[in-house]
Design an enzyme around this catalytic site. Structure first.
Site, PDB file in Angstrom:
ATOM      1  N   GLY A 133     124.080  30.402 -61.113  1.00 10.31           N
ATOM      2  CA  GLY A 133     123.272  31.580 -60.819  1.00 10.31           C
ATOM      3  C   GLY A 133     122.990  32.413 -62.054  1.00 10.31           C
ATOM      4  O   GLY A 133     123.580  32.223 -63.120  1.00 10.31           O
ATOM      5  N   ARG A 177     121.530  24.714 -59.672  1.00 14.59           N
ATOM      6  CA  ARG A 177     122.861  24.373 -59.181  1.00 14.59           C
ATOM      7  C   ARG A 177     122.862  22.886 -58.826  1.00 14.59           C
ATOM      8  O   ARG A 177     121.839  22.301 -58.499  1.00 14.59           O
ATOM      9  CB  ARG A 177     123.216  25.192 -57.943  1.00 14.59           C
ATOM     10  CG  ARG A 177     123.350  26.698 -58.201  1.00 14.59           C
ATOM     11  CD  ARG A 177     123.824  27.407 -56.938  1.00 14.59           C
ATOM     12  NE  ARG A 177     123.839  28.833 -57.083  1.00 14.59           N
ATOM     13  CZ  ARG A 177     124.860  29.534 -57.598  1.00 14.59           C
ATOM     14  NH1 ARG A 177     125.932  28.904 -58.013  1.00 14.59           N
ATOM     15  NH2 ARG A 177     124.796  30.852 -57.689  1.00 14.59           N
ATOM     16  N   VAL A 181     129.177  37.393 -62.829  1.00 19.04           N
ATOM     17  CA  VAL A 181     129.193  38.838 -62.623  1.00 19.04           C
ATOM     18  C   VAL A 181     130.381  39.254 -61.775  1.00 19.04           C
ATOM     19  O   VAL A 181     130.829  40.401 -61.829  1.00 19.04           O
ATOM     20  CB  VAL A 181     127.881  39.339 -61.969  1.00 19.04           C
ATOM     21  CG1 VAL A 181     126.719  39.221 -62.917  1.00 19.04           C
ATOM     22  CG2 VAL A 181     127.593  38.600 -60.675  1.00 19.04           C
ATOM     23  N   ASP A 182     130.910  38.324 -60.973  1.00 23.66           N
ATOM     24  CA  ASP A 182     132.034  38.655 -60.095  1.00 23.66           C
ATOM     25  C   ASP A 182     133.326  38.913 -60.860  1.00 23.66           C
ATOM     26  O   ASP A 182     134.271  39.454 -60.306  1.00 23.66           O
ATOM     27  CB  ASP A 182     132.294  37.520 -59.093  1.00 23.66           C
ATOM     28  CG  ASP A 182     131.158  37.333 -58.119  1.00 23.66           C
ATOM     29  OD1 ASP A 182     130.212  38.139 -58.149  1.00 23.66           O
ATOM     30  OD2 ASP A 182     131.205  36.371 -57.327  1.00 23.66           O
ATOM     31  N   GLY A 241     130.490  39.491 -54.978  1.00 24.62           N
ATOM     32  CA  GLY A 241     131.935  39.280 -54.995  1.00 24.62           C
ATOM     33  C   GLY A 241     132.341  38.351 -53.877  1.00 24.62           C
ATOM     34  O   GLY A 241     132.763  38.797 -52.821  1.00 24.62           O
ATOM     35  N   ARG A 242     132.197  37.041 -54.112  1.00 23.69           N
ATOM     36  CA  ARG A 242     132.510  36.068 -53.068  1.00 23.69           C
ATOM     37  C   ARG A 242     134.000  36.041 -52.745  1.00 23.69           C
ATOM     38  O   ARG A 242     134.403  36.153 -51.595  1.00 23.69           O
ATOM     39  CB  ARG A 242     132.072  34.664 -53.502  1.00 23.69           C
ATOM     40  CG  ARG A 242     130.589  34.398 -53.435  1.00 23.69           C
ATOM     41  CD  ARG A 242     130.293  32.965 -53.831  1.00 23.69           C
ATOM     42  NE  ARG A 242     131.041  32.003 -53.044  1.00 23.69           N
ATOM     43  CZ  ARG A 242     130.660  31.537 -51.852  1.00 23.69           C
ATOM     44  NH1 ARG A 242     129.522  31.943 -51.323  1.00 23.69           N
ATOM     45  NH2 ARG A 242     131.415  30.671 -51.195  1.00 23.69           N
ATOM     46  N   ARG A 256     121.679  40.767 -60.681  1.00 11.85           N
ATOM     47  CA  ARG A 256     121.698  39.484 -61.389  1.00 11.85           C
ATOM     48  C   ARG A 256     120.607  39.374 -62.446  1.00 11.85           C
ATOM     49  O   ARG A 256     120.784  38.700 -63.461  1.00 11.85           O
ATOM     50  CB  ARG A 256     121.488  38.335 -60.384  1.00 11.85           C
ATOM     51  CG  ARG A 256     122.654  38.028 -59.505  1.00 11.85           C
ATOM     52  CD  ARG A 256     122.241  37.170 -58.312  1.00 11.85           C
ATOM     53  NE  ARG A 256     121.179  36.221 -58.583  1.00 11.85           N
ATOM     54  CZ  ARG A 256     121.301  34.900 -58.464  1.00 11.85           C
ATOM     55  NH1 ARG A 256     122.461  34.392 -58.123  1.00 11.85           N
ATOM     56  NH2 ARG A 256     120.274  34.108 -58.675  1.00 11.85           N
TER      57      ARG A 256
END
Length: 479
Positions: A120, A185, A240-241, A285-286, A401
């Protein structure tokens, strides 16, 4: 017993404070977690005869001082603090310090580098690419630098997927969001990737991406070893997380927190401007709630922060909705920040949804933001039908993002890129550059690929969040 406590002889019985003391303490054993080297670099290190001298020493404008180069013995500790009073302290883990070496393990004149972005989008991707190109060419004189389009699948793609790059071509990339090289991906076919790398004569691979990209880089590194190829690979961690472990943080995170702050500000305005207003913000934030946590601490307007590491329930005593009702009655409004991975177990799923995965193999999450908005509105209508409720939902995911890196992340991306180049030129391979307690270091790729960085809900930072929001534990009462 505390080995640092002053001896009775040093105590001042007159009631004054003790004077500063010097205490000698024996530290636990130190284990160096070293990174691999190319065979030629290993032989050069053993013979103390480098493959080449660092061309930075001959730079026409910059003359490095004697302290510029990293000593072969320089290491950094993984943990900056330890308990001297522990009965059996854990062994200390160290990594090689990142930076330029005076003697090189590869010949820059024969280098052919490939840069690839995977997964991503993230603020700072283009900055890393720019600094890799500029650093390779202007510091080390590498003339063959290529950008590989479309992620890992680009290695076995068409000729147009391999773009020659130079400082002039990438001059303004750091001002752009996204990735100029394009990204995808999936498409990870190990044999095709390595065959493509060999066919094009690449000797250095710089893979920029998240944990999936790092796992792919490990597989490529191992295939290089199996085939006996003298090709370096380094991974530059991006997410980013901020969910990659060992290193202090991944690039793009601080920009993400800054942009998330703007979304929270907007939600707060909406909430205070309505009767019984609720501003609901979903942040990325998975598996970790770092963005939500830091944005909450920065904002001071958040009433409730929900992260994947802390379970919660919606209805009943001690539940989220009861808390929100009481907070609205007290303040007239409420602001909620929820990480995308929080509360996933509360959302009903079909059997197909339970099995659904994205191209990277991750379980597809359902959207917790609209779910919370719908459930809160339904509960309010049932329990407080005679009272108004306004819920405004904001999802800034793609805005976060897609923006360029801020000043802090731009600087960080530059240091990561240069650390990666210095490591590859020293002959290291299968490594990741990154700061550990502020010191840039080289960590084995396989360690980074499996290391996680969850929010530690037992440390001070989460306690600060609780002190700011004054939210409860949301522990379900056992009736």
């Amino acid at each position: 017993m505390d080995p640092t406590a002053p001896s009775p002889a040093g105590v001042n019985h007159a009631g004054d404070a003790t004077a500063p003391t010097n205490t000698t303490v024996t530290l636990p054993p130190l284990t160096l977690r070293d990174v691999p080297r190319l065979p030629a670099a290993l032989a050069a290190a053993a013979s103390a005869a480098p493959v080449a001298t660092n061309p930075i020493s001959r730079h026409p404008y910059f003359h490095p001082p004697s302290t510029f180069y990293i000593s072969p013995g320089d290491v950094s500790l993984r943990h900056a603090f330890f308990d001297l009073a522990a009965a059996a302290p854990s062994p200390l883990v160290a990594y090689r310090r990142a930076g330029p070496r005076e003697g090189l393990g590869v010949d820059p004149a024969r280098a052919r580098a490939a840069l690839v972005t995977c997964g991503g989008l993230c603020p700072g991707l283009n900055t890393v690419l720019r600094e890799l190109v500029v650093g390779l060419q202007e510091l080390y004189g590498v003339r063959d630098v290529f950008g590989v389009a479309a992620g890992y699948r680009g290695f076995y793609g068409a000729d147009e997927d391999h773009v020659r790059l130079d400082p002039a071509a990438v001059d303004d990339w750091h001002k752009k969001g996204g990735t100029v090289l394009k990204t995808t991906r999936g498409g990870f076919d190990l044999n095709k990737i390595v065959d493509g790398i060999v066919a094009r004569g690449y000797t250095q691979i710089y893979a920029i991406g998240g944990d999936g990209t790092m796992r792919g880089a490990v597989a490529i590194f191992q295939e290089f070893k199996r085939r006996g190829l003298n090709i370096s690979i380094t991974g530059i961690p991006k997410t980013v997380d901020n969910d990659i472990g060992i290193i202090d943080r991944s690039f793009g995170f601080q920009t993400a927190v800054e942009i998330a702050q703007q979304a929270i500000d907007a939600a707060h305005v909406e909430a205070v401007s309505a009767v019984n207003g609720v501003g609901l913000v979903k942040l990325m934030g998975r598996s970790t709630g770092h963005i939500a946590l830091h944005a909450t601490l920065s904002s001071r307007d958040v009433d409730c922060c929900l992260i994947p590491e802390v379970p919660f329930h919606l209805e009943g005593k001690g539940g989220l909705f009861e808390f929100l009702y009481e907070r609205i009655k007290k303040k007239g409004h409420a602001v909620i920040v929820v990480a995308e991975g929080a509360g996933q177990e509360l959302i009903p799923r079909t059997d197909d949804q339970k099995r659904e995965q994205d191209e990277s193999g991750n379980i597809v999450f359902l959207d917790v933001g609209p779910f919370l908005k719908s459930e809160l509105s339904r509960w309010w209508k049932r329990e407080h039908s005679n009272e108004l409720l306004t819920v405004k939902y904001i999802d800034p995911t793609y805005m976060i993002r897609a923006v360029p890196a801020n000043a802090t992340d731009n600087l960080y991306c530059t240091l990561l890129a240069h650390s990666a180049i210095h490591g590859v030129m020293a002959g290291f391979t299968g490594f990741v550059p990154g700061p550990i307690n502020g010191t840039y270091s080289y960590i084995p790729l396989e360690d980074i690929a499996v290391a996680k960085n969850p929010v530690d809900v037992n440390d001070h930072k989460w306690a600060w969040v609780r002190s700011v929001t004054n939210q409860p534990d949301f522990v379900k009462s056992q009736a």
